[in-house]
Each structure stands twice: as C-alpha cells, then as structure tokens.
Design an enzyme around this catalytic site. Sequence first.
Site, PDB file in Angstrom:
ATOM      1  N   ILE A 127      19.139  10.092   0.629  1.00  0.00           N
ATOM      2  CA  ILE A 127      20.035   8.940   0.705  1.00  0.00           C
ATOM      3  C   ILE A 127      21.171   9.082  -0.314  1.00  0.00           C
ATOM      4  O   ILE A 127      22.219   8.491  -0.171  1.00  0.00           O
ATOM      5  CB  ILE A 127      19.252   7.621   0.502  1.00  0.00           C
ATOM      6  CG1 ILE A 127      20.048   6.426   0.997  1.00  0.00           C
ATOM      7  CG2 ILE A 127      18.786   7.457  -0.929  1.00  0.00           C
ATOM      8  CD1 ILE A 127      19.227   5.140   1.089  1.00  0.00           C
ATOM      9  N   HIS A 172      -2.290   8.550  -6.454  1.00  0.00           N
ATOM     10  CA  HIS A 172      -2.421   7.092  -6.586  1.00  0.00           C
ATOM     11  C   HIS A 172      -3.007   6.434  -5.338  1.00  0.00           C
ATOM     12  O   HIS A 172      -3.348   5.250  -5.374  1.00  0.00           O
ATOM     13  CB  HIS A 172      -1.087   6.485  -7.010  1.00  0.00           C
ATOM     14  CG  HIS A 172      -0.692   6.969  -8.369  1.00  0.00           C
ATOM     15  ND1 HIS A 172      -1.323   6.538  -9.514  1.00  0.00           N
ATOM     16  CD2 HIS A 172       0.197   7.930  -8.750  1.00  0.00           C
ATOM     17  CE1 HIS A 172      -0.823   7.194 -10.558  1.00  0.00           C
ATOM     18  NE2 HIS A 172       0.101   8.041 -10.118  1.00  0.00           N
ATOM     19  N   ARG A 175      -4.348  13.251 -19.830  1.00  0.00           N
ATOM     20  CA  ARG A 175      -4.618  13.026 -18.397  1.00  0.00           C
ATOM     21  C   ARG A 175      -4.108  14.190 -17.564  1.00  0.00           C
ATOM     22  O   ARG A 175      -4.765  14.649 -16.625  1.00  0.00           O
ATOM     23  CB  ARG A 175      -3.950  11.721 -17.945  1.00  0.00           C
ATOM     24  CG  ARG A 175      -4.010  11.494 -16.434  1.00  0.00           C
ATOM     25  CD  ARG A 175      -3.396  10.136 -16.051  1.00  0.00           C
ATOM     26  NE  ARG A 175      -3.473   9.914 -14.612  1.00  0.00           N
ATOM     27  CZ  ARG A 175      -2.512  10.227 -13.758  1.00  0.00           C
ATOM     28  NH1 ARG A 175      -1.373  10.767 -14.187  1.00  0.00           N
ATOM     29  NH2 ARG A 175      -2.676   9.990 -12.478  1.00  0.00           N
ATOM     30  N   SER A 225      -0.066  10.993  -2.674  1.00  0.00           N
ATOM     31  CA  SER A 225      -0.150  10.941  -4.142  1.00  0.00           C
ATOM     32  C   SER A 225      -1.586  10.684  -4.576  1.00  0.00           C
ATOM     33  O   SER A 225      -2.371  10.051  -3.846  1.00  0.00           O
ATOM     34  CB  SER A 225       0.741   9.811  -4.658  1.00  0.00           C
ATOM     35  OG  SER A 225       0.481   9.564  -6.029  1.00  0.00           O
ATOM     36  N   ASP A 260      19.424   7.594   5.489  1.00  0.00           N
ATOM     37  CA  ASP A 260      18.530   6.578   4.938  1.00  0.00           C
ATOM     38  C   ASP A 260      17.279   6.565   5.812  1.00  0.00           C
ATOM     39  O   ASP A 260      17.351   6.312   7.014  1.00  0.00           O
ATOM     40  CB  ASP A 260      19.242   5.211   4.979  1.00  0.00           C
ATOM     41  CG  ASP A 260      18.382   4.087   4.431  1.00  0.00           C
ATOM     42  OD1 ASP A 260      17.189   4.314   4.136  1.00  0.00           O
ATOM     43  OD2 ASP A 260      18.925   2.972   4.296  1.00  0.00           O
ATOM     44  N   LEU A 261      16.133   6.813   5.226  1.00  0.00           N
ATOM     45  CA  LEU A 261      14.881   6.882   5.999  1.00  0.00           C
ATOM     46  C   LEU A 261      14.566   5.570   6.718  1.00  0.00           C
ATOM     47  O   LEU A 261      13.820   5.567   7.702  1.00  0.00           O
ATOM     48  CB  LEU A 261      13.712   7.249   5.082  1.00  0.00           C
ATOM     49  CG  LEU A 261      13.691   8.699   4.583  1.00  0.00           C
ATOM     50  CD1 LEU A 261      12.773   8.833   3.375  1.00  0.00           C
ATOM     51  CD2 LEU A 261      13.241   9.641   5.700  1.00  0.00           C
ATOM     52  N   LYS A 290       0.911   5.414   0.314  1.00  0.00           N
ATOM     53  CA  LYS A 290       0.518   6.819   0.513  1.00  0.00           C
ATOM     54  C   LYS A 290      -0.748   6.890   1.380  1.00  0.00           C
ATOM     55  O   LYS A 290      -0.859   7.761   2.246  1.00  0.00           O
ATOM     56  CB  LYS A 290       0.299   7.500  -0.837  1.00  0.00           C
ATOM     57  CG  LYS A 290       1.573   7.585  -1.692  1.00  0.00           C
ATOM     58  CD  LYS A 290       2.683   8.323  -0.975  1.00  0.00           C
ATOM     59  CE  LYS A 290       3.889   8.564  -1.863  1.00  0.00           C
ATOM     60  NZ  LYS A 290       4.974   9.278  -1.150  1.00  0.00           N
ATOM     61  N   TYR A 294       2.355   1.115  -4.259  1.00  0.00           N
ATOM     62  CA  TYR A 294       2.807   2.496  -4.048  1.00  0.00           C
ATOM     63  C   TYR A 294       1.675   3.376  -3.495  1.00  0.00           C
ATOM     64  O   TYR A 294       1.839   4.073  -2.491  1.00  0.00           O
ATOM     65  CB  TYR A 294       3.336   3.045  -5.381  1.00  0.00           C
ATOM     66  CG  TYR A 294       3.527   4.541  -5.419  1.00  0.00           C
ATOM     67  CD1 TYR A 294       4.510   5.145  -4.648  1.00  0.00           C
ATOM     68  CD2 TYR A 294       2.719   5.357  -6.228  1.00  0.00           C
ATOM     69  CE1 TYR A 294       4.677   6.526  -4.672  1.00  0.00           C
ATOM     70  CE2 TYR A 294       2.886   6.717  -6.274  1.00  0.00           C
ATOM     71  CZ  TYR A 294       3.865   7.311  -5.496  1.00  0.00           C
ATOM     72  OH  TYR A 294       4.031   8.673  -5.519  1.00  0.00           O
TER      73      TYR A 294
HETATM   74  P1  NAI Z   1      12.154  11.593  -6.607  1.00  0.00           P
HETATM   75  O1  NAI Z   1      12.387  10.134  -6.774  1.00  0.00           O
HETATM   76  O2  NAI Z   1      12.763  12.508  -7.602  1.00  0.00           O
HETATM   77  O3  NAI Z   1      12.607  12.039  -5.138  1.00  0.00           O
HETATM   78  C1  NAI Z   1      12.504  11.174  -4.035  1.00  0.00           C
HETATM   79  C2  NAI Z   1      13.815  11.222  -3.289  1.00  0.00           C
HETATM   80  O4  NAI Z   1      13.735  10.298  -2.190  1.00  0.00           O
HETATM   81  C3  NAI Z   1      15.017  10.799  -4.137  1.00  0.00           C
HETATM   82  O5  NAI Z   1      15.974  11.839  -4.196  1.00  0.00           O
HETATM   83  C4  NAI Z   1      15.563   9.570  -3.436  1.00  0.00           C
HETATM   84  O6  NAI Z   1      16.980   9.481  -3.450  1.00  0.00           O
HETATM   85  C5  NAI Z   1      15.020   9.739  -2.023  1.00  0.00           C
HETATM   86  N1  NAI Z   1      14.959   8.465  -1.324  1.00  0.00           N
HETATM   87  C6  NAI Z   1      14.578   7.250  -1.822  1.00  0.00           C
HETATM   88  N2  NAI Z   1      14.759   6.297  -0.895  1.00  0.00           N
HETATM   89  C7  NAI Z   1      15.242   6.904   0.216  1.00  0.00           C
HETATM   90  C8  NAI Z   1      15.639   6.448   1.497  1.00  0.00           C
HETATM   91  N3  NAI Z   1      15.570   5.139   1.833  1.00  0.00           N
HETATM   92  N4  NAI Z   1      16.106   7.347   2.380  1.00  0.00           N
HETATM   93  C9  NAI Z   1      16.194   8.668   2.056  1.00  0.00           C
HETATM   94  N5  NAI Z   1      15.851   9.160   0.856  1.00  0.00           N
HETATM   95  C10 NAI Z   1      15.377   8.285  -0.059  1.00  0.00           C
HETATM   96  O7  NAI Z   1      10.572  11.803  -6.547  1.00  0.00           O
HETATM   97  P2  NAI Z   1       9.761  13.177  -6.672  1.00  0.00           P
HETATM   98  O8  NAI Z   1       9.063  13.180  -7.968  1.00  0.00           O
HETATM   99  O9  NAI Z   1      10.610  14.325  -6.291  1.00  0.00           O
HETATM  100  O10 NAI Z   1       8.645  12.952  -5.559  1.00  0.00           O
HETATM  101  C11 NAI Z   1       8.808  13.415  -4.229  1.00  0.00           C
HETATM  102  C12 NAI Z   1       7.657  12.851  -3.404  1.00  0.00           C
HETATM  103  O11 NAI Z   1       6.425  13.306  -3.932  1.00  0.00           O
HETATM  104  C13 NAI Z   1       7.600  11.325  -3.405  1.00  0.00           C
HETATM  105  O12 NAI Z   1       7.247  10.878  -2.111  1.00  0.00           O
HETATM  106  C14 NAI Z   1       6.502  11.008  -4.395  1.00  0.00           C
HETATM  107  O13 NAI Z   1       5.854   9.791  -4.080  1.00  0.00           O
HETATM  108  C15 NAI Z   1       5.582  12.201  -4.224  1.00  0.00           C
HETATM  109  N6  NAI Z   1       4.815  12.497  -5.440  1.00  0.00           N
HETATM  110  C16 NAI Z   1       5.415  13.040  -6.533  1.00  0.00           C
HETATM  111  C17 NAI Z   1       4.683  13.338  -7.663  1.00  0.00           C
HETATM  112  C18 NAI Z   1       5.278  14.004  -8.851  1.00  0.00           C
HETATM  113  O14 NAI Z   1       4.509  14.412  -9.759  1.00  0.00           O
HETATM  114  N7  NAI Z   1       6.609  14.182  -8.925  1.00  0.00           N
HETATM  115  C19 NAI Z   1       3.238  13.019  -7.726  1.00  0.00           C
HETATM  116  C20 NAI Z   1       2.720  12.425  -6.523  1.00  0.00           C
HETATM  117  C21 NAI Z   1       3.485  12.198  -5.418  1.00  0.00           C
HETATM  118  C1  15L Z   2       3.051   9.970  -8.797  1.00  0.00           C
HETATM  119  O1  15L Z   2       2.720   9.664  -7.649  1.00  0.00           O
HETATM  120  C2  15L Z   2       4.431   9.739  -9.287  1.00  0.00           C
HETATM  121  O2  15L Z   2       5.392   9.880  -8.269  1.00  0.00           O
HETATM  122  C3  15L Z   2       4.776  10.655 -10.460  1.00  0.00           C
HETATM  123  O3  15L Z   2       5.982  10.205 -11.053  1.00  0.00           O
HETATM  124  C4  15L Z   2       3.650  10.649 -11.493  1.00  0.00           C
HETATM  125  O4  15L Z   2       3.456   9.355 -11.995  1.00  0.00           O
HETATM  126  C5  15L Z   2       2.375  11.129 -10.834  1.00  0.00           C
HETATM  127  O5  15L Z   2       2.080  10.371  -9.662  1.00  0.00           O
HETATM  128  C6  15L Z   2       1.177  11.061 -11.776  1.00  0.00           C
HETATM  129  O6  15L Z   2       0.176  10.426 -11.448  1.00  0.00           O
HETATM  130  O7  15L Z   2       1.244  11.689 -12.852  1.00  0.00           O
END
Ligand code: NAI
Ligand code: 15L
Length: 263
Positions: free
Chosen positions: A35, A113, A174, A111, A51-52, A140, A136
């Site tokens: 987005i 979570h 953790r 996730s 936009d999703l 998931k 959240y």
């Molecule tokens: P992030 O926030 O950096 O990336 C998510 C992206 O989704 C962002 O670039 C954002 O602009 C986009 N987005 C948000 N709303 C949107 C919409 N309406 N339409 C289109 N795009 C949209 O998050 P990250 O850390 O890269 O995580 C990616 C995925 O992995 C997420 O679904 C998150 O829940 C999941 N995840 C990430 C973890 C981590 O350790 N980073 C842990 C567990 C799950």
């Molecule tokens: C997630 O799902 C979140 O997106 C990430 O930011 C972290 O909080 C991760 O889990 C975590 O549990 O460490």
Amino acid sequence: MTSNRILITGAAGRLGTILRQSLAGRFALLRLSDIVPMEASGEGEQVVPCDLADAAAVRDLCEGVDAIIHLGGIPYETGWSEMLRTNIAGTVNLYEGARHAGVDRVIFASSNHATGMYPSDRTLSGDSSPRPDSRYGLTKAFGEDLAALYAYKHGIRSLCLRIGSCLPKPDNRRALSTWLSHDDFVRLIEVGLSADYVHEIVYGVSRNTRSWWDNSAAYRLGYEPLDNAEVYAAEVESIELKAELARLYQGGNFVPEEFTSRK
Ligand code: NAI
Ligand code: 15L
C-alpha cells in the site's frame, strides 16, 4: 511444480524487503505489492501498488502468477476496525483473487501469536490448535482456517508459517526460543515455493536449542534451518521481558496487553 511467477504482498515491509533482495533475479516474474510506495523495480521485478482491502484491485493483482507470498497486513495489536479491514478482509480478498486467477499456492505469514496464550513450558507443533493472545493473533488463526478452506475445497496449496521473531539476531531471552534468522526465513520460503503439500501449518523458527515448537512437519517438507539462537545466549539471556505474564506465556508482550483473566 516449482513456482516461477511470484507475487509478494507487503513487499515494502521488513520481511518483504529481505525477500525482495534474496529472490531478485531468480524468477521470471517477481511482482511486488504494497500500500506504500516502493522504488522503481529491477530486472524481472514489477511494482504494483495495491490496498489489500480493495477486492477488485486484489483480484487484478493476482492475475498471471503461480505463487503468492502473503506478508501484507498489520503486524501488531490494534483495534477491530483496522484488523477486520486489513488482516481479515485483506486476506479473504487475497485468497479470492488467487482462486479466480488459478494460482497454484499461497504462503501465508501467520504468527506465533495465533498460539500465544500457551504457557512457555509447552511444546507445540503446527497441529496445536490456536490460542490467540490478541485480536492480531486471532486474525492469523483465521487466516490459517481460510487457507484450509481454499486448499481442500479449491485446490490452492497453502503453507501457513507461524513466524516467531524474524530479526537480524535475538534481542532478549524470549527470542532465544522464537528467533527466525533472515537466512532461515528465506530457506523456509524457498521450501514453500517448491515443496509438495496441500495445507500445512508450520513454525517459522530457526533450529534453536530452546525452541518451544516441534517443527518436524517443516523438516518433512525439506526445511533445513542452519541458524541457532543459542549462539547469542551469553549476549541476551539476561534481557528478560518485564511483565511476569509476558514471561509465562509464549506470546510475550502481547499477553499482558488488556489481560483480564483471573483463571
Ligand atoms: P511490516 O509491517 O514491516 O510489513 C507489512 C507490510 O504490509 C507493510 O509494508 C505495510 O505497508 C503493508 N500493508 C499494511 N496494510 C496494507 C494494506 N491495507 N494493503 C497492502 N499492504 C498493506 O511487517 P513484517 O514484519 O514485514 O511482517 C510481514 C508479515 O509477517 C506480517 O503479516 C506479519 O504479521 C507477519 N509476521 C512477522 C513477524 C516478524 O518477526 N517480523 C513475526 C510473525 C508474523
Ligand atoms: C509478530 O507477529 C510481530 O509481527 C513481530 O513484530 C514480533 O512481535 C513477533 O511476532 C514476535 O513475537 O517476536
């Protein structure tokens, strides 16, 4: 079938950026969507803002790809309206788009979570039923069930990754259990793009000595993590989460937020 035309949602985000770099130049098409604006694309890359929550736009977005890596969404706890719009409706739109476009497979970023209300002394697997620690986490868990519907009823292979903490290195005690290194994240995605499965739920975690998760289902698919958070133990072991509840349950800091149970 090894996928050759790939769509990444959430491509501008933290994990999307890692994948974009690692997958560059390896596929006939790497369609990058988010987005937020992204830089001009490189060779084989195509940038498509979307936009999703916009079902029609998502349907167009899914046309002409074999595989989707669905990372887009809100990655933290927030109110129902944003959760419903982005993580629930957005993921429904994505699977509907995939069905209309005849996409072979979707890798869904779930996730830890989704199972965050399990105690930290329990060992879980992808078969463990959800115990979300937040709205959240519930989105998931919903995504994992949605993936099952589209896998078993509509033939879209679905790999759900209950990702732990995907970070350059563990940053607290953790994370010695939950860490997923960037390289292992890419390895797991590579498995998702090539392995034979219908619907699987696995954990996105490195080969951590202190892992809370039995990831043998991922190993059976061919995942071979090479990193182990234990290497950083001396550095981060003494960095504890402050709240007792965050230490008692797998979801960490998501657990004490709005916690009201007396059971
Ligand atoms: P992030 O926030 O950096 O990336 C998510 C992206 O989704 C962002 O670039 C954002 O602009 C986009 N987005 C948000 N709303 C949107 C919409 N309406 N339409 C289109 N795009 C949209 O998050 P990250 O850390 O890269 O995580 C990616 C995925 O992995 C997420 O679904 C998150 O829940 C999941 N995840 C990430 C973890 C981590 O350790 N980073 C842990 C567990 C799950
Ligand atoms: C997630 O799902 C979140 O997106 C990430 O930011 C972290 O909080 C991760 O889990 C975590 O549990 O460490």
